[in-house]
Scaffold this motif. Structure first.
Motif, short mmCIF file in Angstrom:
data_model
loop_
_atom_site.label_atom_id
_atom_site.label_comp_id
_atom_site.label_asym_id
_atom_site.label_seq_id
_atom_site.Cartn_x
_atom_site.Cartn_y
_atom_site.Cartn_z
N ILE A 18 0.81 -7.42 19.20
CA ILE A 18 -0.20 -6.65 19.96
C ILE A 18 0.10 -5.15 19.95
CG2 ILE A 18 -0.79 -8.62 21.43
CD1 ILE A 18 0.80 -7.06 23.68
N GLU A 76 -1.05 -10.14 9.34
CA GLU A 76 0.13 -10.24 8.48
C GLU A 76 1.06 -11.36 8.98
OE1 GLU A 76 2.06 -6.57 6.39
OE2 GLU A 76 3.00 -6.85 8.33
N GLY A 123 -5.12 -8.99 17.36
CA GLY A 123 -6.25 -8.99 16.43
C GLY A 123 -6.19 -7.86 15.43
N ASN A 180 0.82 -1.22 0.00
CA ASN A 180 0.00 0.00 0.00
C ASN A 180 0.85 1.27 0.00
OD1 ASN A 180 0.97 -0.34 2.55
ND2 ASN A 180 -1.02 -0.53 3.56
N TYR A 214 -2.33 6.33 12.84
CA TYR A 214 -2.25 5.80 11.47
C TYR A 214 -1.15 4.76 11.32
CZ TYR A 214 -5.16 9.87 10.65
OH TYR A 214 -6.16 10.79 10.72
N ASP A 249 -3.92 -5.57 12.20
CA ASP A 249 -3.30 -5.87 10.90
C ASP A 249 -1.99 -6.63 11.07
OD1 ASP A 249 -5.17 -4.86 9.17
OD2 ASP A 249 -4.34 -2.84 9.20
N SER A 250 -1.22 -6.28 12.09
CA SER A 250 0.05 -6.99 12.30
C SER A 250 -0.19 -8.46 12.56
CB SER A 250 0.83 -6.41 13.50
OG SER A 250 1.20 -5.11 13.25
N ARG A 304 -9.60 -6.11 15.07
CA ARG A 304 -9.30 -4.69 14.84
C ARG A 304 -8.74 -4.50 13.42
NH1 ARG A 304 -8.43 -0.39 18.08
NH2 ARG A 304 -8.83 -1.67 19.90
N HIS A 334 -7.20 -13.93 20.03
CA HIS A 334 -7.62 -12.53 20.19
C HIS A 334 -8.48 -12.38 21.43
CE1 HIS A 334 -8.48 -8.48 19.37
NE2 HIS A 334 -9.62 -8.64 18.75
N ARG A 335 -8.27 -11.28 22.14
CA ARG A 335 -8.91 -11.15 23.46
C ARG A 335 -10.40 -10.81 23.40
NH1 ARG A 335 -5.76 -5.71 25.55
NH2 ARG A 335 -6.52 -4.26 23.97
N ARG A 336 -10.90 -10.46 22.22
CA ARG A 336 -12.35 -10.26 22.11
C ARG A 336 -12.85 -10.92 20.83
NH1 ARG A 336 -13.19 -4.96 19.38
NH2 ARG A 336 -11.12 -4.38 18.65
#
Ligand code: NAP
Length: 347
Positions: A259, A166, A160, A57, A311, A162-163, A188, A182-184
């Motif tokens: 995280i 990836e 949870g 991107n 960002y 983008d990292s 994200r 993931h904790r929920r």
């Protein structure tokens, strides 16, 4: 050599702390302005992009570009215009007097009229039991660095965003199974990254679950993990509040943390540079209410992730790097108009 020249002889015009995409972009702009910037490469030369495979991107690369390649090109570009690069990590900064003084971890001291802080952010750790012992022994914060060691393993990715997606996608090339913990219940991550991970048959998800402890040793590496779950999410917090949680120990050969990151701003702790509670630098608006990259200390500018909890993109880091160099250039011009002796580019 007259006295005035002596006094400025070892003072740089601008030192850039950090050599990730923000630092490199600042270096290109500052070098093209004939400021002969010095870039201190920091403990992770090239920054986070050197830990990435393809960057899809970043504008101008329709087929994507390798993270390493993008960084090396940026460094070549900055050097072409006269930027200098040195290995070095800043331990301490004295910003109350002019010129500013930086102390490096090897004991060297540098003086500079303007400072651009582009020291980026480092991967956060979960705080699970045994992580200090096992980091680097099957526990990692970088799938692109360590993923190939996990051919045929079952691995966990914690996070949870983008990292995490990836990392999971990269690990899926090597591992037998990749479980994103993931904790929920809701990711994200951006839709495109989340969809790719969901569509990958090697990747599974454990929702409302957190990592509590790691098993293994430095000889064997990671061999297992204790996971805690609660149907309403944030299970460790629930457990601390006395709720019933489910604990399960799973056999795994690797665990990857994804995280988020903590900004590398500890060296500014004793200065008047303003930071938020997480350590991100605050930048100020000018008298006309326009955003700038200048921190609370005049002549100290911030670029990239170090001032951006929001960002955190390569392209935004490059953008703020260029802004910081332009702001530093204006600052130095003001300094030149208001102080004697006149500025000279010096080593
Ligand atoms: P992030 O977006 O802040 O996500 C961190 C994730 O870790 C969140 O899901 C968070 O859970 C979870 N988390 C945080 N603390 C935790 C803890 N103590 N225990 C368990 N889980 C925890 O960080 P990121 O994924 O590193 O991304 C940072 C920025 O870089 C984002 O803007 C992202 O878009 C960008 N990025 C982009 C790409 C790409 O476009 N290819 C790749 C990587 C990163 P909650 O969701 O519950 O808060």
């Amino acid at each position: 050599m007259n006295e005035a020249t002596d006094a400025t002889a070892d003072v740089r015009n601008v030192v850039i702390v950090g050599s990730g995409v923000a630092g490199l972009s600042a270096a290109v702009y500052a070098a093209r302005a004939d400021l002969e910037p010095l870039v201190l490469e920091g403990p992770e030369p090239g920054g986070q992009l050197t830990l990435t495979t393809d960057v899809e991107n970043y504008l101008g690369f329709p087929e994507g570009v390798g993270g390493m390649e993008l960084i090396q090109n940026g460094k070549d570009q900055a050097e072409r215009f006269g930027a200098e690069f040195e290995h070095g990590t800043v331990e301490d900064a004295t910003l109350a007097d002019r010129p500013f003084e930086l102390e490096l971890s090897n004991g060297d001291r540098l003086r500079t009229r303007a400072l651009i802080v582009a020291s980026g952010a480092s991967a956060r750790w979960v705080g699970a039991e045994n992580e200090d012992e096992l980091m680097g022994y099957g526990l990692s914060t970088c799938a692109t660095c360590d993923g190939a060691f996990h051919r045929g393993d079952d691995v966990l990715v914690i996070g949870g965003g983008d990292s995490a997606m990836e990392e999971a996608l990269f690990l899926a090339k090597f591992a037998d199974s990749v479980t994103v913990v993931h904790r929920r219940e809701e990711l994200r991550a951006s839709e495109i990254m989340a969809d790719r991970a969901r569509d990958n048959e090697t990747i599974e998800f454990r929702w409302n679950t957190e990592l509590e402890a790691l098993r293994g040793s430095q000889d064997e590496g990671v061999t297992g993990a204790t996971l805690v779950s609660h149907p309403e999410g944030y299970p460790l917090e629930q457990a601390a509040n006395g709720a019933d949680v489910t604990r399960e120990t799973v056999d795994v050969g690797g665990v990857f943390y994804a995280i988020g990151h903590t900004p590398n701003t500890d060296f500014l702790a004793g200065t008047a540079v303003d930071r938020d509670e997480s350590g991100y630098l605050h930048t100020r608006t000018d008298d006309a209410g326009r955003a700038t990259t200048e921190t609370a200390v005049e002549g100290v500018f911030a670029a990239g992730d170090v001032a951006d909890p929001n960002y955190q993109q390569a392209i935004t880091a490059a953008g703020t790097g260029s802004m910081a160099a332009l702001d530093a250039e204006s600052y130095l011009e003001t300094l030149e108009r208001t102080t004697e002796p006149a500025l000279e580019v010096s080593q």
